[in-house]
Design a protein around this motif. Structure first.
Motif, PDB file in Angstrom:
ATOM      1  N   SER A  71      50.110  -1.244 -74.815  1.00 45.33           N
ATOM      2  CA  SER A  71      50.454  -0.675 -76.112  1.00 45.33           C
ATOM      3  C   SER A  71      49.663  -1.308 -77.260  1.00 45.33           C
ATOM      4  CB  SER A  71      51.946  -0.835 -76.370  1.00 45.33           C
ATOM      5  OG  SER A  71      52.275  -2.223 -76.390  1.00 45.33           O
ATOM      6  N   GLN A  72      48.974  -2.400 -76.979  1.00 49.98           N
ATOM      7  CA  GLN A  72      48.189  -3.050 -78.036  1.00 49.98           C
ATOM      8  C   GLN A  72      46.989  -3.770 -77.439  1.00 49.98           C
ATOM      9  OE1 GLN A  72      51.593  -5.587 -79.107  1.00 49.98           O
ATOM     10  NE2 GLN A  72      50.160  -7.295 -79.104  1.00 49.98           N
ATOM     11  N   GLU A  73      46.107  -4.161 -78.287  1.00 47.36           N
ATOM     12  CA  GLU A  73      44.877  -4.829 -77.881  1.00 47.36           C
ATOM     13  C   GLU A  73      45.156  -6.289 -77.504  1.00 47.36           C
ATOM     14  OE1 GLU A  73      40.688  -5.824 -80.131  1.00 47.36           O
ATOM     15  OE2 GLU A  73      41.782  -4.025 -80.700  1.00 47.36           O
ATOM     16  N   LYS A  87      43.505 -10.255 -76.906  1.00 49.15           N
ATOM     17  CA  LYS A  87      42.461 -11.060 -77.545  1.00 49.15           C
ATOM     18  C   LYS A  87      41.753 -11.933 -76.524  1.00 49.15           C
ATOM     19  CE  LYS A  87      44.849 -11.111 -81.906  1.00 49.15           C
ATOM     20  NZ  LYS A  87      46.226 -11.327 -82.160  1.00 49.15           N
ATOM     21  N   ASP A  97      52.588 -12.838 -74.174  1.00 52.42           N
ATOM     22  CA  ASP A  97      51.639 -13.728 -74.835  1.00 52.42           C
ATOM     23  C   ASP A  97      52.178 -15.154 -74.767  1.00 52.42           C
ATOM     24  OD1 ASP A  97      53.597 -13.964 -76.804  1.00 52.42           O
ATOM     25  OD2 ASP A  97      52.529 -12.738 -78.267  1.00 52.42           O
ATOM     26  N   ILE A 136      54.205  -7.584 -74.300  1.00 55.38           N
ATOM     27  CA  ILE A 136      53.293  -6.515 -74.663  1.00 55.38           C
ATOM     28  C   ILE A 136      53.587  -5.384 -73.690  1.00 55.38           C
ATOM     29  CG2 ILE A 136      50.867  -5.825 -74.800  1.00 55.38           C
ATOM     30  CD1 ILE A 136      50.293  -8.857 -75.305  1.00 55.38           C
TER      31      ILE A 136
END
Length: 131
Positions: free
Chosen positions: A26-28, A30, A71, A77
């Protein structure tokens, strides 16, 4: 050396997991960040091949069912459930079957599953009209 001091090694079969997968998130993420990943797998295939020493190598192919990515603060996430809708339905029916929730008159799950779909086919027009 005495014979009793020797180890006799018998050939041993090997077992391996073949892991190849991709999950939509759902998100990037790093780069240079550590993540914890919890995965519920389903074995979708197994293959056996002979080795030169007479043993066998068995390989299991896995596919992820549920994936959680955390994370460093343990925030989750979200990952998309990549199963097909038919697989999700069968899994839900099997889960309920195992708990004894429905159709205990059938001794085998596959028989109950077939009966469920016969009922769906009978009620198809009604089900479509309610969508």
């Amino acid at each position: 050396m005495l014979l009793s001091d020797c180890w006799i090694l018998s050939p041993m079969d090997s077992h391996a997991l073949k892991v190849t997968w991709k999950v939509e998130l759902s998100q990037e993420l790093k780069i240079d960040t550590n993540y914890r990943i919890a995965i519920e797998w389903s074995i979708v295939n197994e293959s056996t091949s002979p080795n030169h020493d007479g043993t066998l190598s068995k390989t299991y192919s896995l596919r992820p069912i549920h994936v959680l990515v955390h994370d460093k603060l343990w925030d989750t996430i979200k990952a998309k459930d990549i199963r097909k809708n038919s697989e999700k339905l069968r899994s839900k029916l099997k889960f309920d079957w195992d708990k004894g929730i429905w159709w205990t008159k059938y001794k085998e799950f596959d028989d109950a599953y077939d009966a469920f779909f016969r009922k769906v086919y009978e009620q198809y027009d009604y089900l479509i009209s309610t969508i």
